[in-house]
Design a protein around this motif. Structure first.
Motif, PDB file in Angstrom:
ATOM      1  N   ASN A 100       3.897  -3.468   9.093  1.00  4.49           N
ATOM      2  CA  ASN A 100       4.836  -4.566   9.366  1.00  4.49           C
ATOM      3  C   ASN A 100       5.361  -4.542  10.794  1.00  4.49           C
ATOM      4  OD1 ASN A 100       4.783  -5.835   6.791  1.00  4.49           O
ATOM      5  ND2 ASN A 100       6.070  -4.183   5.990  1.00  4.49           N
ATOM      6  N   ARG A 101       4.495  -4.156  11.737  1.00  2.00           N
ATOM      7  CA  ARG A 101       4.889  -4.178  13.142  1.00  2.00           C
ATOM      8  C   ARG A 101       4.836  -5.615  13.653  1.00  2.00           C
ATOM      9  NH1 ARG A 101       7.526   0.039  14.640  1.00  2.00           N
ATOM     10  NH2 ARG A 101       6.847  -0.187  16.806  1.00  2.00           N
ATOM     11  N   ALA A 102       5.761  -5.970  14.520  1.00  2.00           N
ATOM     12  CA  ALA A 102       5.847  -7.351  15.011  1.00  2.00           C
ATOM     13  C   ALA A 102       4.856  -7.636  16.132  1.00  2.00           C
ATOM     14  CB  ALA A 102       7.267  -7.650  15.490  1.00  2.00           C
ATOM     15  N   HIS A 103       4.279  -6.569  16.735  1.00  2.00           N
ATOM     16  CA  HIS A 103       3.386  -6.780  17.870  1.00  2.00           C
ATOM     17  C   HIS A 103       1.925  -6.673  17.466  1.00  2.00           C
ATOM     18  CE1 HIS A 103       3.582  -2.362  17.708  1.00  2.00           C
ATOM     19  NE2 HIS A 103       2.422  -2.368  18.347  1.00  2.00           N
ATOM     20  N   SER A 104       1.058  -7.257  18.278  1.00  2.00           N
ATOM     21  CA  SER A 104      -0.390  -7.129  18.099  1.00  2.00           C
ATOM     22  C   SER A 104      -0.894  -6.019  19.026  1.00  2.00           C
ATOM     23  CB  SER A 104      -1.079  -8.444  18.453  1.00  2.00           C
ATOM     24  OG  SER A 104      -0.920  -8.714  19.848  1.00  2.00           O
ATOM     25  N   VAL A 105      -2.163  -5.649  18.869  1.00  2.00           N
ATOM     26  CA  VAL A 105      -2.766  -4.635  19.738  1.00  2.00           C
ATOM     27  C   VAL A 105      -2.700  -5.087  21.192  1.00  2.00           C
ATOM     28  CG1 VAL A 105      -4.945  -3.519  20.393  1.00  2.00           C
ATOM     29  CG2 VAL A 105      -4.280  -3.647  17.988  1.00  2.00           C
ATOM     30  N   GLU A 106      -3.053  -6.362  21.429  1.00  2.00           N
ATOM     31  CA  GLU A 106      -3.040  -6.903  22.792  1.00  2.00           C
ATOM     32  C   GLU A 106      -1.633  -6.860  23.395  1.00  2.00           C
ATOM     33  OE1 GLU A 106      -4.056 -11.062  25.156  1.00  2.00           O
ATOM     34  OE2 GLU A 106      -4.713 -10.813  23.072  1.00  2.00           O
ATOM     35  N   GLU A 107      -0.611  -7.197  22.578  1.00  2.00           N
ATOM     36  CA  GLU A 107       0.776  -7.168  23.066  1.00  2.00           C
ATOM     37  C   GLU A 107       1.217  -5.736  23.376  1.00  2.00           C
ATOM     38  OE1 GLU A 107       2.707 -11.069  20.805  1.00  2.00           O
ATOM     39  OE2 GLU A 107       2.453  -9.181  19.720  1.00  2.00           O
ATOM     40  N   GLY A 108       0.713  -4.776  22.605  1.00  2.00           N
ATOM     41  CA  GLY A 108       1.038  -3.371  22.849  1.00  2.00           C
ATOM     42  C   GLY A 108       0.531  -2.906  24.192  1.00  2.00           C
ATOM     43  N   GLU A 109      -0.745  -3.193  24.468  1.00  2.00           N
ATOM     44  CA  GLU A 109      -1.321  -2.817  25.763  1.00  2.00           C
ATOM     45  C   GLU A 109      -0.624  -3.544  26.909  1.00  2.00           C
ATOM     46  OE1 GLU A 109      -5.594  -2.557  26.208  1.00  2.00           O
ATOM     47  OE2 GLU A 109      -5.833  -2.605  24.025  1.00  2.00           O
ATOM     48  N   SER A 110      -0.346  -4.825  26.682  1.00  2.00           N
ATOM     49  CA  SER A 110       0.311  -5.639  27.710  1.00  2.00           C
ATOM     50  C   SER A 110       1.704  -5.095  28.024  1.00  2.00           C
ATOM     51  CB  SER A 110       0.404  -7.089  27.232  1.00  2.00           C
ATOM     52  OG  SER A 110       1.202  -7.849  28.089  1.00  2.00           O
ATOM     53  N   ALA A 111       2.416  -4.609  26.982  1.00  2.00           N
ATOM     54  CA  ALA A 111       3.769  -4.069  27.162  1.00  2.00           C
ATOM     55  C   ALA A 111       3.751  -2.872  28.099  1.00  2.00           C
ATOM     56  CB  ALA A 111       4.362  -3.682  25.811  1.00  2.00           C
ATOM     57  N   ILE A 112       2.748  -1.997  27.948  1.00  2.00           N
ATOM     58  CA  ILE A 112       2.643  -0.814  28.817  1.00  2.00           C
ATOM     59  C   ILE A 112       2.406  -1.247  30.260  1.00  2.00           C
ATOM     60  CG2 ILE A 112       1.266   1.236  29.338  1.00  2.00           C
ATOM     61  CD1 ILE A 112       0.706   1.483  26.312  1.00  2.00           C
ATOM     62  N   ARG A 113       1.452  -2.156  30.450  1.00  2.00           N
ATOM     63  CA  ARG A 113       1.137  -2.619  31.815  1.00  2.00           C
ATOM     64  C   ARG A 113       2.345  -3.305  32.462  1.00  2.00           C
ATOM     65  NH1 ARG A 113      -4.051  -3.831  29.405  1.00  2.00           N
ATOM     66  NH2 ARG A 113      -5.629  -2.438  30.280  1.00  2.00           N
ATOM     67  N   THR A 166       6.237   1.070   0.326  1.00  2.00           N
ATOM     68  CA  THR A 166       5.098   0.155   0.129  1.00  2.00           C
ATOM     69  C   THR A 166       3.791   0.910   0.298  1.00  2.00           C
ATOM     70  OG1 THR A 166       6.424  -1.660   1.007  1.00  2.00           O
ATOM     71  CG2 THR A 166       4.049  -1.992   0.945  1.00  2.00           C
ATOM     72  N   LEU A 167       3.741   1.788   1.313  1.00  2.00           N
ATOM     73  CA  LEU A 167       2.520   2.561   1.556  1.00  2.00           C
ATOM     74  C   LEU A 167       2.180   3.433   0.353  1.00  2.00           C
ATOM     75  CD1 LEU A 167       0.232   3.491   3.412  1.00  2.00           C
ATOM     76  CD2 LEU A 167       1.797   5.176   4.379  1.00  2.00           C
ATOM     77  N   HIS A 168       3.198   4.054  -0.239  1.00  2.00           N
ATOM     78  CA  HIS A 168       3.005   4.912  -1.419  1.00  2.00           C
ATOM     79  C   HIS A 168       2.371   4.098  -2.548  1.00  2.00           C
ATOM     80  CE1 HIS A 168       4.344   7.308  -4.997  1.00  2.00           C
ATOM     81  NE2 HIS A 168       3.936   8.281  -4.203  1.00  2.00           N
ATOM     82  N   HIS A 169       2.843   2.870  -2.721  1.00  2.00           N
ATOM     83  CA  HIS A 169       2.308   1.985  -3.763  1.00  2.00           C
ATOM     84  C   HIS A 169       0.855   1.603  -3.453  1.00  2.00           C
ATOM     85  CE1 HIS A 169       2.028  -1.184  -6.758  1.00  2.00           C
ATOM     86  NE2 HIS A 169       1.642  -2.027  -5.796  1.00  2.00           N
ATOM     87  N   LEU A 170       0.582   1.276  -2.180  1.00  2.00           N
ATOM     88  CA  LEU A 170      -0.774   0.870  -1.790  1.00  2.00           C
ATOM     89  C   LEU A 170      -1.767   2.015  -1.983  1.00  2.00           C
ATOM     90  CD1 LEU A 170       0.052  -1.123   1.486  1.00  2.00           C
ATOM     91  CD2 LEU A 170      -0.755  -2.088  -0.682  1.00  2.00           C
ATOM     92  N   VAL A 171      -1.330   3.243  -1.655  1.00  2.00           N
ATOM     93  CA  VAL A 171      -2.192   4.413  -1.843  1.00  2.00           C
ATOM     94  C   VAL A 171      -2.402   4.673  -3.341  1.00  2.00           C
ATOM     95  CG1 VAL A 171      -2.368   6.924  -1.529  1.00  2.00           C
ATOM     96  CG2 VAL A 171      -1.582   5.478   0.359  1.00  2.00           C
TER      97      VAL A 171
END
Length: 342
Positions: A100-113, A166-171
């Motif tokens: 449930n993270r609000a960012h995407s992979v692209e936004e994560g990399e962009s944030a660092i740059r 939620t993760l415990h339930h999914l597993v």
């Protein structure tokens, strides 16, 4: 809430530090990047007004990638923030979705740059391993992405499945498959090997940095130094006692506003302090000073026998009067510490 934080700083910090200069300030334990830069500046002003802060070297803000905007970066810099801790977690979209993270992979990399472009070269980024269906190749690619981005400090944590989540339930319903302990250990070893090849120092079990880029604030915890926690649920430590604030926001604010704010307190017995020195010290490259341990509590024959057992097994090494974990020992740090506990 901001008013309560500033009031608590005024009420507690002068007596707690008794004029001792601060070395680090840390905004964490939640999502402090949701505060406006002006609110952060208000809190920092209270810190400066009530403490000796001329020697502060590091002011860290934990920030979600989606909060790292040009406007915020400008405001954070103006407020005095000089280090960012970015909760990236993963470079796979499916992981960010079930977390449930609000960012995407692209936004994560962009944030660092973006942060680097604005002069925040003192960065730390969180990554997780032991993630569902994460292959060794993918994990290595995640590590390389951070090193290619010249991130000077990396914190890496193994996924833990907590009950009633939620993760415990999914597993439990086989919708997600988490790697077994052997695979997690292999990913940890791959992490250590890859970062060592890239010039990073493994200075604490979960933390790696380029030469001289230690997290000064967190190192204070591992070296058993005093710290003051401000805000709901915040913990403090003065070397002999632990304190903690109410977890409930309303109760916390009312407690501070009443002018009678008194955190809960636990006096640590010599046994508690001995065990904490062991637990935190063994996690670091600095290890545990046996003289400091014996000053807290005399070393027993049982302790020395157990210690010798781990040395012979290749899990611990004794250098002068200091014990440290070996590469092999790092894989079972908590087990070794608990076996040496009194």
């Amino acid at each position: 809430m901001i008013a309560a934080l500033c009031n608590e700083i005024q009420m507690r910090s002068p007596a707690f530090f008794s004029g001792e200069p601060l070395t680090t300030i840390y905004f964490g334990g939640g999502t402090p990047s949701l505060l406006t830069p002006e609110e952060l500046e208000t809190i920092l002003t209270a810190v400066h007004q009530n403490n000796s802060t001329e020697t502060v070297e590091e002011i860290t803000l934990e920030a979600n990638p989606d909060d790292i905007t040009e406007e915020n970066l400008t405001g954070w810099k103006k407020a005095g923030i000089n280090r960012l801790s970015i909760g990236l977690q993963s470079f796979r979209e499916q992981d960010l979705q079930w977390m449930n993270r609000a960012h995407s992979v692209e936004e994560g990399e962009s944030a660092i740059r973006k942060a680097q472009k604005f002069g925040f070269t003192n960065l730390t980024v969180d990554l997780m391993y032991g993630l569902p269906d994460l292959s060794q190749t993918e994990w290595k690619e995640h590590i390389y992405k951070l090193t290619d981005l010249n991130v000077p400090h990396i914190s890496a944590y193994c996924l833990t499945v907590e009950p009633k989540t939620t993760l415990h339930h999914l597993v439990g319903t086989n919708k997600i498959h988490v790697p077994d302990e052997d695979t997690q250990a292999e990913q940890f070893e791959l992490l250590i090997q890859t970062l060592r090849e890239k010039g990073y120092e493994h200075y604490e079990i979960s933390n790696f940095c380029l030469p001289g880029q230690y997290a000064k604030h967190n190192s204070n915890y591992w070296k058993n130094r005093k710290y003051l926690g401000i805000g709901p649920s915040a913990h403090s430590y003065d070397g002999e006692n632990r304190f903690w604030n109410p977890a409930n926001n309303t109760r916390y604010i009312q407690s501070v506003q009443s002018g009678k704010h008194t955190p809960e307190k636990e006096h640590l017995s010599p046994e508690n302090r001995f065990n904490e020195l062991l637990l935190t010290g063994l996690r670091t490259i600095w290890g545990v000073d046996l003289q400091q341990l014996s000053d807290t509590l005399p070393l027993t024959d049982a302790f020395r026998t157990e210690m010798e057992h781990f040395i012979q097994a290749g899990d611990l090494q004794l250098s002068g009067n200091t014990i440290r974990l070996t590469q092999q020992g790092k894989l079972k740090a908590d087990y070794i510490a608990s076996a040496l506990f009194v």
